[in-house]
Design a protein around this motif. Structure first.
Motif, PDB file in Angstrom:
ATOM      1  N   ALA B  84       0.828  -1.016   0.042  1.00 19.71           N
ATOM      2  CA  ALA B  84       0.144  -0.016  -0.033  1.00 19.71           C
ATOM      3  C   ALA B  84       0.817   1.422  -0.003  1.00 19.71           C
ATOM      4  O   ALA B  84       0.288   2.491  -0.420  1.00 19.71           O
ATOM      5  N   GLY B  88      -0.891   1.455   5.671  1.00 21.16           N
ATOM      6  CA  GLY B  88      -2.065   0.265   5.196  1.00 21.16           C
ATOM      7  C   GLY B  88      -1.299  -1.010   4.626  1.00 21.16           C
ATOM      8  O   GLY B  88      -0.174  -0.993   4.399  1.00 21.16           O
ATOM      9  N   THR B  89      -2.031  -2.053   4.493  1.00 17.13           N
ATOM     10  CA  THR B  89      -1.366  -3.449   3.934  1.00 17.13           C
ATOM     11  C   THR B  89      -2.481  -3.620   2.866  1.00 17.13           C
ATOM     12  O   THR B  89      -3.603  -3.686   2.859  1.00 17.13           O
ATOM     13  N   VAL B  90      -1.907  -4.452   1.945  1.00 16.71           N
ATOM     14  CA  VAL B  90      -2.589  -4.868   0.916  1.00 16.71           C
ATOM     15  C   VAL B  90      -3.770  -6.111   1.501  1.00 16.71           C
ATOM     16  O   VAL B  90      -3.208  -7.208   1.912  1.00 16.71           O
ATOM     17  N   PRO B  91      -4.736  -6.064   1.397  1.00 18.20           N
ATOM     18  CA  PRO B  91      -5.822  -7.178   1.873  1.00 18.20           C
ATOM     19  C   PRO B  91      -5.467  -8.563   1.050  1.00 18.20           C
ATOM     20  O   PRO B  91      -5.340  -8.576  -0.100  1.00 18.20           O
ATOM     21  N   ASP B  93      -7.006 -11.829  -0.647  1.00 15.46           N
ATOM     22  CA  ASP B  93      -8.118 -12.502  -1.098  1.00 15.46           C
ATOM     23  C   ASP B  93      -8.190 -13.814  -0.557  1.00 15.46           C
ATOM     24  O   ASP B  93      -7.765 -14.805  -1.015  1.00 15.46           O
TER      25      ASP B  93
END
Lengths: 361, 109
Positions: B84, B88-91, B93
């Protein structure tokens, strides 16, 4: 087209394979901005870290190098200045595309947005239109600190003179941003930041090809029309109404509900101001049941507006009151708690169950 | 892949330096956000510092006993390019999970 596309990520890539490319929402937005700059010499992009860095989410990556520092540039860390400058640029004939780096940083610019941008056209009897496309990375889901996960759509939608839109997938992001950037009016473009990295098919040649189902093709150039909602999944028993990142979650819920024999329609509103009341009437007129899902707090959230629009058109045939599954009436929590705050699959399923169980007393 | 350097943060009360007591991670190790990475001692207290982010440790600065000034490099992470960025962090999937089952008698009138 006989089949319903349930989710652009799973769309059959054989259809028009050459025109359809897999890209993330980041890449789709970046490409749209690149083309907007090329098409419209009056378009300018600016915001915190938008220039040299290419944005904290890489949405403006490479644009300054390609289009120059006069068209893509960094601003001081002051949202009131970013939006105030947008007013002046619009008055001077430009099409500003400012970025507020995160939803929660729009608050310092509320005066410029509400008191200037939203009403300058009105105030000047149409002589000073405000063609401003304000990009706001929005909503939660990335474990960020305070002010980085908020849902401001109801605030913006309440202000006369503003239009509000939020794409849920890369294809819509590309086309809706290009469309918004041709509007003579201010558009608040809310990007669901938790969906930035998910890839999906984007057909750059046609807005209609992927997300709009044939059943609701109204014959306009855009199939279901870029100005309206889209049916993301067709179903018979209940309509889930959502936008932004909640659309993908509702599509997951619909698949799970199908295991229980419940056939769910998912309506992606896309436009939050104006809301596509006709699409709501069509969908809920068919399913007779509706649940609205949003990340924003419950009270005075857009779910209330959607419920009223549904009641207005479908009161006589509704099987149950419209349910809302939303965030809570508290400040957006820290990242560690956001899974409890954002409507999750079970909370949405509970909302569906409440509607299914309702019987007139 | 990109490298992100994390400097020794201000540990509060105006302290300007800290002494490394023990590293809890080593170069090459994958760490999660909030995982304790180092034990530090200041003139006020000893404390464990949680990792500011997830990533692979590339380098650590300072052996046990060494003093590091606030603002000097403490640890360097390697992270994928599509993280990100600043916050934040990449969610992930993830496959959808459920506990709730639906039950309904649907009258199809």
């Amino acid at each position: 087209m006989s089949e319903t596309i349930t989710d652009p990520r799973s769309a059959d890539s054989n259809a028009g394979a050459a025109a359809v490319q897999q890209m993330s929402m980041q890449q789709a937005l970046n490409r749209a901005l690149d083309e907007i700059l090329a098409d419209n010499p009056k378009a300018v992009i600016f915001g915190e870290d938008c220039g040299r860095l290419g944005g904290v989410f890489r949405i403006t990556d490479g644009l300054q190098a390609k289009h120059g520092e006069d068209r893509v540039f960094d601003t001081p860390l002051a949202e009131s200045g970013i939006l105030g400058m947008s007013v002046g640029l619009a008055m001077a004939g430009f099409h500003p595309i400012p970025e507020v780096q995160f939803d929660g940083f729009a608050y310092p610019a509320i005066n410029q947005i509400v008191c200037q941008i939203a009403r300058m056209n009105y105030r000047s009897r149409g002589t000073l239109p405000m063609p401003i496309t304000l990009r706001v990375p929005s909503f939660g889901g990335i474990r960020a600190p305070e002010h980085h996960g908020e849902s401001l759509e109801a605030l913006f939608a309440h202000v006369p003179g503003l239009k509000v839109v939020s794409p849920s997938n890369p294809h819509d992001a590309y086309h809706l941003l290009k469309y918004a950037a041709t509007r003579p009016d201010p558009v608040i473009f809310m990007e669901p930041k938790s969906r930035y990295w998910q890839k999906g098919p984007v057909d750059v040649t046609s807005a209609a090809a992927i997300p709009v189902t044939a059943a609701h093709d109204d014959g306009t150039a855009h199939g279901g029309s870029l100005t309206g909602a889209r049916v993301a999944r067709e179903g018979r028993h209940l309509t889930l109404v959502a936008w932004g990142a909640m659309v993908a979650r509702c599509l997951q819920v619909a698949e799970l509900a199908a295991e229980d024999g419940i056939d769910i329609e998912v309506l992606d509103l896309r436009w939050l101001k104006p809301i596509d009341a006709d699409a709501l009437a069509r969908s809920v007129g068919k399913t007779r049941r509706a649940v609205v899902v949003h990340e924003a707090p419950l009270t005075s959230g857009l779910g209330a507006e959607v419920a009223q629009l549904i009641t207005q058109s479908c009161f006589a045939t509704l099987k149950a009151p419209v349910e809302r599954v939303t965030g809570f009436d508290v400040p957006y929590p820290s990242g560690d708690l956001e899974d409890e705050y954002i409507p999750n699959i079970d909370r949405i399923l509970f909302g569906i169950q409440r509607v299914l169980e309702y019987r007139r007393g | 892949m990109a490298e992100i350097s994390f400097p020794l943060p201000d540990l509060g009360e105006g302290l300007i330096e800290a002494t490394v007591l023990d590293w809890l991670v080593e170069a090459g190790q994958q760490v999660e956000r909030n995982q304790p990475i180092v034990e530090l001692e200041t003139s006020k207290s000893a404390l464990e510092l949680p990792s500011p982010q997830a990533g692979k440790v590339v380098r650590i600065h300072g052996a046990p006993g060494d003093t590091i000034n606030v603002g000097e490099p403490l640890i360097v992470f390697e992270v994928p390019d599509d993280t990100a960025g600043i916050v934040g962090t990449v969610p992930k999937d993830e496959a959808p999970k459920r506990r709730v089952r639906l039950s309904a008698v649907l009258d199809e009138d």
